[in-house]
Design a protein around this motif. Structure first.
Motif, PDB file in Angstrom:
ATOM      1  N   MET A 159     164.569  21.455  35.510  1.00 16.19           N
ATOM      2  CA  MET A 159     164.695  20.958  34.145  1.00 16.19           C
ATOM      3  C   MET A 159     164.786  19.439  34.244  1.00 16.19           C
ATOM      4  N   GLU A 160     163.710  18.758  33.851  1.00 20.28           N
ATOM      5  CA  GLU A 160     163.622  17.299  33.974  1.00 20.28           C
ATOM      6  C   GLU A 160     164.658  16.587  33.104  1.00 20.28           C
ATOM      7  N   GLU A 161     164.921  17.139  31.923  1.00 22.33           N
ATOM      8  CA  GLU A 161     165.892  16.549  31.006  1.00 22.33           C
ATOM      9  C   GLU A 161     166.879  17.648  30.623  1.00 22.33           C
ATOM     10  N   TYR A 162     168.128  17.505  31.093  1.00 16.29           N
ATOM     11  CA  TYR A 162     169.123  18.552  30.917  1.00 16.29           C
ATOM     12  C   TYR A 162     169.273  18.958  29.457  1.00 16.29           C
ATOM     13  N   GLY A 163     169.174  20.251  29.206  1.00 17.09           N
ATOM     14  CA  GLY A 163     169.348  20.796  27.868  1.00 17.09           C
ATOM     15  C   GLY A 163     168.095  20.829  27.019  1.00 17.09           C
ATOM     16  N   VAL A 164     166.990  20.270  27.519  1.00 15.02           N
ATOM     17  CA  VAL A 164     165.741  20.243  26.762  1.00 15.02           C
ATOM     18  C   VAL A 164     164.811  21.319  27.325  1.00 15.02           C
ATOM     19  N   GLU A 165     164.678  22.413  26.579  1.00 14.64           N
ATOM     20  CA  GLU A 165     163.903  23.570  27.029  1.00 14.64           C
ATOM     21  C   GLU A 165     162.469  23.200  27.425  1.00 14.64           C
TER      22      GLU A 165
ATOM     23  N   VAL B  17     171.384  23.798  41.529  1.00 10.53           N
ATOM     24  CA  VAL B  17     171.208  22.368  41.265  1.00 10.53           C
ATOM     25  C   VAL B  17     170.519  21.765  42.476  1.00 10.53           C
ATOM     26  N   ILE B  18     169.447  21.011  42.226  1.00 13.81           N
ATOM     27  CA  ILE B  18     168.722  20.312  43.275  1.00 13.81           C
ATOM     28  C   ILE B  18     168.790  18.832  42.940  1.00 13.81           C
ATOM     29  N   GLY B  19     169.408  18.060  43.811  1.00 14.06           N
ATOM     30  CA  GLY B  19     169.655  16.661  43.476  1.00 14.06           C
ATOM     31  C   GLY B  19     170.594  16.636  42.288  1.00 14.06           C
ATOM     32  N   GLU B  20     170.140  16.093  41.198  1.00 12.26           N
ATOM     33  CA  GLU B  20     170.938  16.073  39.966  1.00 12.26           C
ATOM     34  C   GLU B  20     170.271  16.879  38.859  1.00 12.26           C
ATOM     35  N   GLN B  21     169.330  17.754  39.242  1.00 12.18           N
ATOM     36  CA  GLN B  21     168.599  18.525  38.240  1.00 12.18           C
ATOM     37  C   GLN B  21     168.935  20.002  38.322  1.00 12.18           C
ATOM     38  N   LEU B  22     169.007  20.635  37.153  1.00  7.70           N
ATOM     39  CA  LEU B  22     169.161  22.076  37.078  1.00  7.70           C
ATOM     40  C   LEU B  22     167.848  22.697  37.547  1.00  7.70           C
ATOM     41  N   ALA B  23     167.942  23.722  38.376  1.00  8.25           N
ATOM     42  CA  ALA B  23     166.737  24.353  38.914  1.00  8.25           C
ATOM     43  C   ALA B  23     166.820  25.857  38.752  1.00  8.25           C
ATOM     44  N   CYS B  24     165.672  26.465  38.626  1.00  8.50           N
ATOM     45  CA  CYS B  24     165.539  27.907  38.496  1.00  8.50           C
ATOM     46  C   CYS B  24     164.575  28.360  39.589  1.00  8.50           C
ATOM     47  N   VAL B  25     165.045  29.214  40.465  1.00 12.05           N
ATOM     48  CA  VAL B  25     164.230  29.727  41.564  1.00 12.05           C
ATOM     49  C   VAL B  25     163.895  31.172  41.242  1.00 12.05           C
ATOM     50  N   THR B  26     162.610  31.479  41.195  1.00 13.76           N
ATOM     51  CA  THR B  26     162.203  32.845  40.868  1.00 13.76           C
ATOM     52  C   THR B  26     161.379  33.445  41.995  1.00 13.76           C
ATOM     53  N   THR B  27     161.597  34.710  42.226  1.00 14.50           N
ATOM     54  CA  THR B  27     160.792  35.473  43.160  1.00 14.50           C
ATOM     55  C   THR B  27     160.194  36.613  42.356  1.00 14.50           C
TER      56      THR B  27
ATOM     57  N   MET C  75     174.101  27.136  25.340  1.00 15.65           N
ATOM     58  CA  MET C  75     173.189  28.062  25.963  1.00 15.65           C
ATOM     59  C   MET C  75     171.879  27.329  26.248  1.00 15.65           C
ATOM     60  N   ILE C  76     171.349  27.527  27.455  1.00 19.13           N
ATOM     61  CA  ILE C  76     170.107  26.876  27.867  1.00 19.13           C
ATOM     62  C   ILE C  76     169.054  27.942  28.136  1.00 19.13           C
ATOM     63  N   GLN C  77     167.877  27.753  27.607  1.00 15.65           N
ATOM     64  CA  GLN C  77     166.757  28.665  27.834  1.00 15.65           C
ATOM     65  C   GLN C  77     166.276  28.525  29.277  1.00 15.65           C
ATOM     66  N   MET C  78     166.027  29.653  29.934  1.00 17.63           N
ATOM     67  CA  MET C  78     165.540  29.646  31.315  1.00 17.63           C
ATOM     68  C   MET C  78     164.093  29.179  31.377  1.00 17.63           C
ATOM     69  N   ALA C  79     163.635  28.924  32.588  1.00 19.68           N
ATOM     70  CA  ALA C  79     162.252  28.514  32.822  1.00 19.68           C
ATOM     71  C   ALA C  79     161.303  29.616  32.363  1.00 19.68           C
ATOM     72  N   PRO C  80     160.097  29.249  31.949  1.00 16.28           N
ATOM     73  CA  PRO C  80     159.132  30.228  31.424  1.00 16.28           C
ATOM     74  C   PRO C  80     158.440  31.016  32.527  1.00 16.28           C
ATOM     75  N   VAL C  81     159.079  32.072  33.028  1.00 18.24           N
ATOM     76  CA  VAL C  81     158.486  32.898  34.077  1.00 18.24           C
ATOM     77  C   VAL C  81     157.934  34.173  33.457  1.00 18.24           C
ATOM     78  N   MET C  82     156.972  34.761  34.139  1.00 18.21           N
ATOM     79  CA  MET C  82     156.345  35.976  33.626  1.00 18.21           C
ATOM     80  C   MET C  82     156.583  37.124  34.591  1.00 18.21           C
ATOM     81  N   GLY C  83     156.677  38.316  34.054  1.00 17.93           N
ATOM     82  CA  GLY C  83     156.803  39.508  34.873  1.00 17.93           C
ATOM     83  C   GLY C  83     158.221  39.753  35.349  1.00 17.93           C
ATOM     84  N   HIS C  84     158.380  40.831  36.094  1.00 18.61           N
ATOM     85  CA  HIS C  84     159.686  41.192  36.649  1.00 18.61           C
ATOM     86  C   HIS C  84     159.990  40.268  37.822  1.00 18.61           C
ATOM     87  N   CYS C  85     161.137  39.613  37.781  1.00 16.09           N
ATOM     88  CA  CYS C  85     161.454  38.685  38.858  1.00 16.09           C
ATOM     89  C   CYS C  85     162.948  38.606  39.089  1.00 16.09           C
ATOM     90  N   GLU C  86     163.287  38.132  40.275  1.00 20.78           N
ATOM     91  CA  GLU C  86     164.663  37.808  40.617  1.00 20.78           C
ATOM     92  C   GLU C  86     164.806  36.319  40.353  1.00 20.78           C
TER      93      GLU C  86
END
Length: 93
Positions: free
Chosen positions: A39-45, A17-27, A1-12
């Motif tokens: 995520m610069e280093e895979y698996g590192v929150e 994956v962008i290049g070779e990195q896991l990415a989180c897109v929030t609106t 299990m990987i912790q998501m990016a630290p976003v605030m508020g209600h979001c989508e």
């Protein structure tokens, strides 16, 4: 299990994956704000890094995907929009 990016508020949130990195897109609907986290280093929150963010207008809809290396494809009322992250410019159909 990987912790998501630290976003605030209600979001989508979409994970991709962008290049070779896991990415989180929030609106963040309440603030009309778009954020792109990678995520610069895979698996590192603590390695989540915000790469881009911009304020959008209420007519912008959902993130649909990446178009090339520098543009994101988004829904817009009545059509589609490409937003260039480097130039911070929008192109509409």
């Amino acid at each position: 299990m990987i912790q998501m990016a630290p976003v605030m508020g209600h979001c989508e949130t979409k994970v991709t994956v962008i290049g070779e990195q896991l990415a989180c897109v929030t609106t963040l609907a309440t603030h009309c704000r778009f954020e792109l986290w990678v995520m610069e280093e895979y698996g590192v929150e603590s390695s989540w890094t915000m790469k881009f963010n911009f304020e959008s207008s209420p007519e912008f809809g959902s993130y649909l995907g990446f178009w090339g290396d520098e543009e994101i494809l988004m829904e817009e009322k009545g059509g589609l929009m490409l937003y260039n992250l480097q130039k911070q410019l929008a192109r509409k159909d």
